[in-house]
Design a protein around this motif. Sequence first.
Motif, short mmCIF file in Angstrom:
data_model
loop_
_atom_site.label_atom_id
_atom_site.label_comp_id
_atom_site.label_asym_id
_atom_site.label_seq_id
_atom_site.Cartn_x
_atom_site.Cartn_y
_atom_site.Cartn_z
N ASN A 130 -18.85 -44.26 1.75
CA ASN A 130 -18.31 -43.74 0.50
C ASN A 130 -18.22 -42.21 0.50
N GLN A 131 -18.67 -41.60 1.59
CA GLN A 131 -18.55 -40.15 1.75
C GLN A 131 -17.33 -39.77 2.59
N PHE A 132 -16.50 -40.75 2.87
CA PHE A 132 -15.32 -40.53 3.71
C PHE A 132 -14.18 -41.37 3.13
N SER A 133 -12.95 -40.87 3.26
CA SER A 133 -11.83 -41.58 2.64
C SER A 133 -10.63 -41.63 3.57
N LEU A 134 -10.01 -42.82 3.65
CA LEU A 134 -8.72 -43.00 4.31
C LEU A 134 -7.64 -43.35 3.28
N ALA A 135 -7.93 -43.12 2.01
CA ALA A 135 -7.03 -43.54 0.93
C ALA A 135 -5.69 -42.81 1.02
N TYR A 136 -4.63 -43.52 0.57
CA TYR A 136 -3.28 -42.94 0.58
C TYR A 136 -2.54 -43.42 -0.67
N TYR A 137 -1.52 -42.64 -1.08
CA TYR A 137 -0.72 -42.98 -2.24
C TYR A 137 0.31 -44.05 -1.86
N THR A 138 0.51 -44.96 -2.77
CA THR A 138 1.44 -46.07 -2.51
C THR A 138 2.74 -45.97 -3.31
N ASN A 139 2.87 -44.95 -4.17
CA ASN A 139 4.13 -44.79 -4.92
C ASN A 139 4.54 -43.32 -4.89
N VAL A 193 -5.27 -26.22 21.65
CA VAL A 193 -4.41 -27.24 21.04
C VAL A 193 -3.62 -26.60 19.91
N VAL A 194 -2.37 -26.98 19.80
CA VAL A 194 -1.53 -26.55 18.70
C VAL A 194 -0.84 -27.78 18.13
N GLY A 195 -0.66 -27.82 16.81
CA GLY A 195 -0.04 -29.00 16.21
C GLY A 195 0.35 -28.76 14.77
N ASP A 196 0.90 -29.80 14.17
CA ASP A 196 1.39 -29.68 12.79
C ASP A 196 1.32 -31.04 12.11
N ILE A 197 1.41 -31.04 10.79
CA ILE A 197 1.54 -32.27 10.00
C ILE A 197 2.78 -32.11 9.12
N SER A 198 3.62 -33.15 9.13
CA SER A 198 4.82 -33.09 8.29
C SER A 198 4.43 -33.13 6.81
N GLU A 199 5.28 -32.58 5.96
CA GLU A 199 5.01 -32.57 4.52
C GLU A 199 4.93 -33.99 3.97
N GLU A 200 5.76 -34.89 4.53
CA GLU A 200 5.74 -36.29 4.07
C GLU A 200 4.38 -36.94 4.32
N SER A 201 3.80 -36.69 5.49
CA SER A 201 2.50 -37.28 5.81
C SER A 201 1.41 -36.66 4.96
N GLN A 202 1.50 -35.37 4.69
CA GLN A 202 0.51 -34.72 3.84
C GLN A 202 0.53 -35.28 2.42
N LEU A 203 1.72 -35.57 1.93
CA LEU A 203 1.83 -36.08 0.56
C LEU A 203 1.24 -37.49 0.41
N LEU A 204 1.12 -38.21 1.52
CA LEU A 204 0.53 -39.54 1.46
C LEU A 204 -0.98 -39.49 1.27
N ASN A 205 -1.61 -38.42 1.70
CA ASN A 205 -3.06 -38.34 1.71
C ASN A 205 -3.63 -38.27 0.29
N ALA A 206 -4.52 -39.23 -0.03
CA ALA A 206 -5.14 -39.27 -1.36
C ALA A 206 -6.58 -38.78 -1.34
N SER A 207 -7.04 -38.31 -0.18
CA SER A 207 -8.40 -37.78 -0.10
C SER A 207 -8.40 -36.33 -0.55
N THR A 208 -9.30 -35.97 -1.42
CA THR A 208 -9.34 -34.60 -1.96
C THR A 208 -10.46 -33.76 -1.36
N SER A 209 -11.41 -34.39 -0.70
CA SER A 209 -12.55 -33.60 -0.20
C SER A 209 -12.86 -33.89 1.27
N ASN A 210 -13.06 -35.14 1.62
CA ASN A 210 -13.45 -35.46 3.00
C ASN A 210 -12.58 -36.57 3.55
N PRO A 211 -11.65 -36.24 4.46
CA PRO A 211 -11.40 -34.88 4.97
C PRO A 211 -10.26 -34.21 4.22
N VAL A 212 -10.20 -32.87 4.40
CA VAL A 212 -9.05 -32.10 3.94
C VAL A 212 -8.12 -31.93 5.14
#
Length: 830
Positions: A587-596, A759-778
């Motif tokens: 419960n200290q970790f989240s894989l939650a994502y938005y579905t709408n 290492v160098v990398g990026d996350i698309s804006e679409e994938s970022q918007l799916l993330n519903a975790s607010t603290s762990n992880p950011v």
Amino acid sequence: MKNLLLYCFLFCSYAVFAQTKAGGLVIDEKGDPVPFANVLFKNSSEGTITNDDGSFYLQSSNSYDSLSISFVGFKSKTIPLKSDVNYDLKITLEEEASALDEVVIYQGKTSKKNNPAIDILKKIWENRRDNGVKKFAQYQYKKYEKQEFDLNTIDSALINSRVFNGMEFIFEQTDTNEVTGKTYLPIFINEAISRVYGDNNLNEEKEILLGNKNSGFSNNQTLIAFVKDLYAEYNIYDNYLKFFDKSFVSPLSTTGINVYNYVLADTAYVDNKWCYKIVYYPRRKNELTFKGDFWVNDTTWAIKKINMQVTKSANINWVKEIYIEQEYKVLNDSIFLITRDHFMSDFALNKKEESRGVYGKRTTLYDDYNFDIKKGKAFFNTKGNPYQEQVYNRDEEFWEQNRIEKLNEDERQVYDMLDTLKTVPAFKRLYNIGTILASGYVEFDGFDFGPIFSTFGYNDVEGIRFRAGGRTYFTRNDPWRIEGYTAYGFKDNKFKYGIAGKWLLDRKSRLIITGGNRRDVEQLGASLTNTNDVLGRSLASSALVTVGSNTSLTNINLSTFALELEPFKNFNIRVGGSYRTLEAASNQFSLAYYTNEARTKTASQIKQTEISTILSFSPGRKTTGYGVDRIVINDGDFAQLFLNYSVGLKDVINSDFEYERIQFFYRQPWQVGGLGVLTSTFEAGKTFGAVPLGLLNVVPGNQTLFSIFGTFPLLNFYEFVTDSYTSLHLEHNFNGRFFSRIPGLRDLNLREIVAIRGVVGDISEESQLLNASTSNPVLMAPSREPYWSWSVGVGNIFKVFRIDFHFRGNYFDNPDARSFGVTGAFGFYF
């Protein structure tokens, strides 16, 4: 590797004593040892060169009454031998008054100018590629290879040891080694007869095994292949000769004048060919070099005979002696072809003179040469049945007809002795212990329990974790295998399990069908490149010792099915499908994502169906076994290329996401001459389509105190997450190149290691918007600049331990960022 550890315990043969033996110490008038002095039986070519400490030993089947000792800058000396056996001789050499100015030169460094030995060496360089089978368009020959292991330094303490209770009969007969003078008894012998075909125009070579047998373990291809790789073939004309994962500078190397002293010692006819004798020895201690001599022809500049012995100070573990002899015959009055190659090594826990160990010996004989017989490209490309039972079950008549050199009495006794020994209960106990230590499994009839080294683990979700598992195992060439395990966490009070099966449908093409299911707790993102290994588990998931707490674990339910194919050697194609569910295990970790789209509804579980095509290529990889499982015998010593193209299918078995992913992995070890080994690892990947955290590429951190391959040791788990990435790891092991030149450090045989990672990398804006975790992880990616770190390390501490010190290069403002860390690793390396 199965069986190998226990071979150090055993066995016996007849005593055949040489007629003349001599050993002792050569010193100067100050009492200092004289290394690399020539010691010969007088009026003979039988002799040796003193070691770094001035010691020597030699023996002969002939009778001699005196020794001749010589070294440049000293007066030659003759010592009478009072008996057939003469140990503990102490011989003092006097400096030549006329050569006092030369003594310093020849004891330390011989001159590189006006040195006739080096002039001859340059002639060898000019002609080395025009010798042997390379002179012909096509070639073929018969090869007979005999490999043997012997237990050495036999004394009453060993004979009376409790280890050998019930097996005392094996010590009834022993022999004496001609190089070291130690008493030994043979414990294992393997013979192989092959026909070798080559085409220099096509740059192809093919070896066909005609027969193979060994003492008591005739069908053990794992042991046979391991021994063969241990004594891999080499070419003395190459600049570097690789033995036991180390690169030694050849005395014929174009860089040899920087590491060797050369002296023109003699001229004589050798098999009716006028030859020069060159003596060579190292310029410095602790480097991977040899001492010895060679005879070279005065017209073709081809080697007629060479002896090479590794000095005791060389920076190599578990090997006290290495001794090599090669002999060549003359064809058509000008072409020199190898006829005999003898390699002996003395394995021991330390390099003390009295230490016990195991001799490993390989003798390869070459005969029946034929040239310019074309076979064609199709012959070399034809892939036959890789395993033929009859090759390992040839009758004695075959061996009597095909051996180039007959077995001596000692070697014949090994076959009979081991057959008897395998019926002794005490030996069976030793065999079982050795098998468990080597393989990690406890053997039963048709079933192996283990691996026992994975029995216990720990993480912050499961607490103490207990695991038990096993696999079916009938023979080393089983066409099918089932593996499984169950585990229990004493903190979450949950059972986990994994089960997998595989079936080899066709041996020639290695067509394999695989499938399995696993429900467990796992640290996702332990590596950038995904493989869908059902039973695989990273040390990051269950390390007993960590830096800080780790609650970012995932409950995974993974099912896979795949077809694998090997269309040509070391190139694999795998097409498969998988279905997984992922959910945070804490419960200290989240894989939650938005579905709408309004981002008002969330889901905590990911359900995903995926199909993938994986291409992998490992040029230079050596394997053993002809069943569904094979064992790699030169692990880490070859290039690895991996390409994965996978597609996520939405709405198939309630799957949530649609995407495409491509990943590439390339690992390559580079031998950098005498400067050690550089290992480079390059990875790149990209995901097309929006996916949540559980399906993104996590840059692999490492919160354990252990070194884990491919990870970034100062990154915390989930510190960086990407859907497109490029990563590079560079690590160079200098193998003691610099420590060997520092007084006080050189005798410790430490090894310097430096590394840099980025290492160098990026996350698309679409994938970022799916993330519903607010603290762990950011979610954060190393996008504003490449993340990098560097490290320095010291290896070979007490021969088994390595420690690395890591330093972060940037991103110090990340939450809980670690700027410095230490990791360690245990391992047995030469």
